[in-house]
Design a protein around this motif. Structure first.
Motif, PDB file in Angstrom:
ATOM      1  N   ASP A  37      12.384  38.550 -20.241  1.00 47.56           N
ATOM      2  CA  ASP A  37      12.406  37.136 -19.843  1.00 47.56           C
ATOM      3  C   ASP A  37      12.457  37.006 -18.326  1.00 47.56           C
ATOM      4  OD1 ASP A  37      12.320  36.386 -22.492  1.00 47.56           O
ATOM      5  OD2 ASP A  37      14.452  35.837 -22.608  1.00 47.56           O
ATOM      6  N   VAL A  38      13.130  37.956 -17.671  1.00 52.59           N
ATOM      7  CA  VAL A  38      13.199  37.937 -16.203  1.00 52.59           C
ATOM      8  C   VAL A  38      11.785  38.071 -15.627  1.00 52.59           C
ATOM      9  CG1 VAL A  38      14.038  39.190 -14.161  1.00 52.59           C
ATOM     10  CG2 VAL A  38      15.557  38.816 -16.131  1.00 52.59           C
ATOM     11  N   GLU A  65       8.918  45.568  -4.843  1.00 57.24           N
ATOM     12  CA  GLU A  65       9.387  44.605  -3.851  1.00 57.24           C
ATOM     13  C   GLU A  65      10.907  44.586  -3.704  1.00 57.24           C
ATOM     14  OE1 GLU A  65       5.769  41.384  -4.689  1.00 57.24           O
ATOM     15  OE2 GLU A  65       7.773  40.970  -5.426  1.00 57.24           O
ATOM     16  N   GLU A  66      11.624  44.690  -4.827  1.00 55.60           N
ATOM     17  CA  GLU A  66      13.069  44.469  -4.791  1.00 55.60           C
ATOM     18  C   GLU A  66      13.901  45.647  -5.288  1.00 55.60           C
ATOM     19  OE1 GLU A  66      14.293  40.574  -6.253  1.00 55.60           O
ATOM     20  OE2 GLU A  66      12.200  39.923  -6.136  1.00 55.60           O
ATOM     21  N   GLY A  67      13.251  46.755  -5.629  1.00 54.46           N
ATOM     22  CA  GLY A  67      13.974  47.941  -6.080  1.00 54.46           C
ATOM     23  C   GLY A  67      13.934  48.110  -7.587  1.00 54.46           C
ATOM     24  N   ARG A  68      14.152  49.343  -8.025  1.00 51.99           N
ATOM     25  CA  ARG A  68      14.010  49.686  -9.444  1.00 51.99           C
ATOM     26  C   ARG A  68      15.047  49.001 -10.335  1.00 51.99           C
ATOM     27  NH1 ARG A  68      10.801  53.589 -11.181  1.00 51.99           N
ATOM     28  NH2 ARG A  68      12.348  54.441 -12.628  1.00 51.99           N
ATOM     29  N   ALA A  69      16.158  48.542  -9.770  1.00 53.12           N
ATOM     30  CA  ALA A  69      17.207  47.895 -10.558  1.00 53.12           C
ATOM     31  C   ALA A  69      17.125  46.371 -10.502  1.00 53.12           C
ATOM     32  CB  ALA A  69      18.578  48.365 -10.080  1.00 53.12           C
ATOM     33  N   ALA A  72      18.166  44.211 -13.622  1.00 55.88           N
ATOM     34  CA  ALA A  72      19.611  44.231 -13.855  1.00 55.88           C
ATOM     35  C   ALA A  72      20.333  43.367 -12.825  1.00 55.88           C
ATOM     36  CB  ALA A  72      20.137  45.659 -13.823  1.00 55.88           C
ATOM     37  N   CYS A  73      19.918  43.462 -11.579  1.00 55.27           N
ATOM     38  CA  CYS A  73      20.540  42.648 -10.526  1.00 55.27           C
ATOM     39  C   CYS A  73      20.405  41.160 -10.826  1.00 55.27           C
ATOM     40  CB  CYS A  73      19.925  42.967  -9.169  1.00 55.27           C
ATOM     41  SG  CYS A  73      20.347  44.605  -8.549  1.00 55.27           S
ATOM     42  N   ARG A  74      19.255  40.766 -11.342  1.00 54.53           N
ATOM     43  CA  ARG A  74      19.052  39.351 -11.679  1.00 54.53           C
ATOM     44  C   ARG A  74      19.826  38.933 -12.926  1.00 54.53           C
ATOM     45  NH1 ARG A  74      12.865  37.549 -10.294  1.00 54.53           N
ATOM     46  NH2 ARG A  74      12.817  38.359  -8.164  1.00 54.53           N
ATOM     47  N   LEU A  75      20.131  39.897 -13.780  1.00 53.77           N
ATOM     48  CA  LEU A  75      20.884  39.576 -15.006  1.00 53.77           C
ATOM     49  C   LEU A  75      22.397  39.504 -14.782  1.00 53.77           C
ATOM     50  CD1 LEU A  75      19.044  41.614 -17.777  1.00 53.77           C
ATOM     51  CD2 LEU A  75      19.033  39.130 -17.438  1.00 53.77           C
ATOM     52  N   ILE A  76      22.910  40.173 -13.771  1.00 56.65           N
ATOM     53  CA  ILE A  76      24.362  40.244 -13.564  1.00 56.65           C
ATOM     54  C   ILE A  76      25.018  38.857 -13.492  1.00 56.65           C
ATOM     55  CG2 ILE A  76      26.140  40.929 -11.878  1.00 56.65           C
ATOM     56  CD1 ILE A  76      24.493  43.600 -11.642  1.00 56.65           C
ATOM     57  N   PRO A  77      24.479  37.891 -12.741  1.00 55.95           N
ATOM     58  CA  PRO A  77      25.119  36.563 -12.755  1.00 55.95           C
ATOM     59  C   PRO A  77      25.080  35.911 -14.139  1.00 55.95           C
ATOM     60  CG  PRO A  77      23.541  36.731 -10.942  1.00 55.95           C
ATOM     61  CD  PRO A  77      23.389  37.964 -11.776  1.00 55.95           C
ATOM     62  N   ARG A  78      24.041  36.178 -14.900  1.00 57.05           N
ATOM     63  CA  ARG A  78      23.938  35.614 -16.249  1.00 57.05           C
ATOM     64  C   ARG A  78      24.945  36.277 -17.189  1.00 57.05           C
ATOM     65  NH1 ARG A  78      17.314  35.277 -16.957  1.00 57.05           N
ATOM     66  NH2 ARG A  78      16.929  34.619 -14.825  1.00 57.05           N
ATOM     67  N   GLU A  97      18.465  50.590 -13.722  1.00 57.78           N
ATOM     68  CA  GLU A  97      18.964  49.312 -14.234  1.00 57.78           C
ATOM     69  C   GLU A  97      20.309  49.509 -14.936  1.00 57.78           C
ATOM     70  OE1 GLU A  97      14.643  47.137 -14.910  1.00 57.78           O
ATOM     71  OE2 GLU A  97      15.613  48.062 -16.623  1.00 57.78           O
ATOM     72  N   VAL A  98      20.399  50.531 -15.753  1.00 62.36           N
ATOM     73  CA  VAL A  98      21.647  50.805 -16.468  1.00 62.36           C
ATOM     74  C   VAL A  98      22.741  51.210 -15.478  1.00 62.36           C
ATOM     75  CG1 VAL A  98      22.752  52.289 -18.186  1.00 62.36           C
ATOM     76  CG2 VAL A  98      20.491  51.307 -18.644  1.00 62.36           C
ATOM     77  N   ASP A  99      22.390  52.015 -14.486  1.00 65.90           N
ATOM     78  CA  ASP A  99      23.375  52.409 -13.471  1.00 65.90           C
ATOM     79  C   ASP A  99      23.901  51.187 -12.710  1.00 65.90           C
ATOM     80  OD1 ASP A  99      23.214  55.072 -14.176  1.00 65.90           O
ATOM     81  OD2 ASP A  99      21.888  55.627 -12.510  1.00 65.90           O
ATOM     82  N   GLU A 100      23.027  50.236 -12.411  1.00 66.84           N
ATOM     83  CA  GLU A 100      23.457  49.006 -11.739  1.00 66.84           C
ATOM     84  C   GLU A 100      24.443  48.236 -12.614  1.00 66.84           C
ATOM     85  OE1 GLU A 100      24.017  46.329  -8.776  1.00 66.84           O
ATOM     86  OE2 GLU A 100      22.829  48.165  -8.599  1.00 66.84           O
TER      87      GLU A 100
END
Length: 184
Positions: A37-38, A65-69, A72-78, A97-100
């Protein structure tokens, strides 16, 4: 001391059954966030139709553009916004992503496996705009997923379910495993 949320990350190749596993998680009362969905939201933001080529290209481009994670970074606030102490994330594509997510949460991974022929058949009948239209497109999509890092993520999953039987068998297995992974 506050309890750290638990995040169950469901991983698997396209058509393996991640969405069905997420449906079971929702039935158990867990909120589910979908990595794809992201990407679809980003495509919409950029004015790109959600075709297989556009979604696949954007999946790679956004990570450049924004890194391999990035997903996950965009999902953290959600994830943080969820009231539940357990949140399910469907469709991570790489270890980064999992490490993030692990920096913020207690993370467990659940891999869903199904053979290529079964997955292709499922994707053909699913009818989503970004699904492959033929076997060649399917192979290209699988390779793109592997190139992003999904194979290593599947290989290192905490638990795995083979999804090649009936829907009822699969749902039962997912239900049982999620209850084991998230004891009350």
């Amino acid at each position: 001391m506050s309890l750290r949320k638990k995040v169950i990350v469901i991983v698997g190749m396209p058509g393996s059954g991640k969405a069905m596993a997420s449906r079971v998680a929702r039935e158990l009362g867990y909120p589910v966030l979908v990595c794809g969905d992201v990407i679809r939201e980003e495509a919409k933001r950029r004015g790109l139709p959600p075709t297989p080529d556009n979604i696949g290209t954007l999946m790679l481009k956004i990570r450049e553009e924004e890194g391999r994670a990035v997903v996950a970074c965009r999902l953290i606030p959600r994830i943080q916004a969820q009231d539940s102490q357990v949140v399910v994330v469907e469709g991570a594509r790489n270890i980064e992503e999992v490490d993030e997510l692990r920096k913020h949460y207690h993370v467990r991974t659940l891999a869903i496996h199904a053979s290529p022929s079964i997955r292709f058949s499922r994707l053909n009948s699913r009818g989503r705009s970004d699904d492959p239209k033929n076997w060649n497109d399917f192979i290209i999509r699988d390779q793109r997923e592997i190139d992003v890092g999904i194979a290593k993520l599947i290989d290192t999953a905490d638990r795995m379910i083979v999804n090649e039987g009936s829907i009822q068998e699969f749902k039962y297995s997912v239900n049982k495993l999620l209850k084991e992974m998230c004891p009350e």
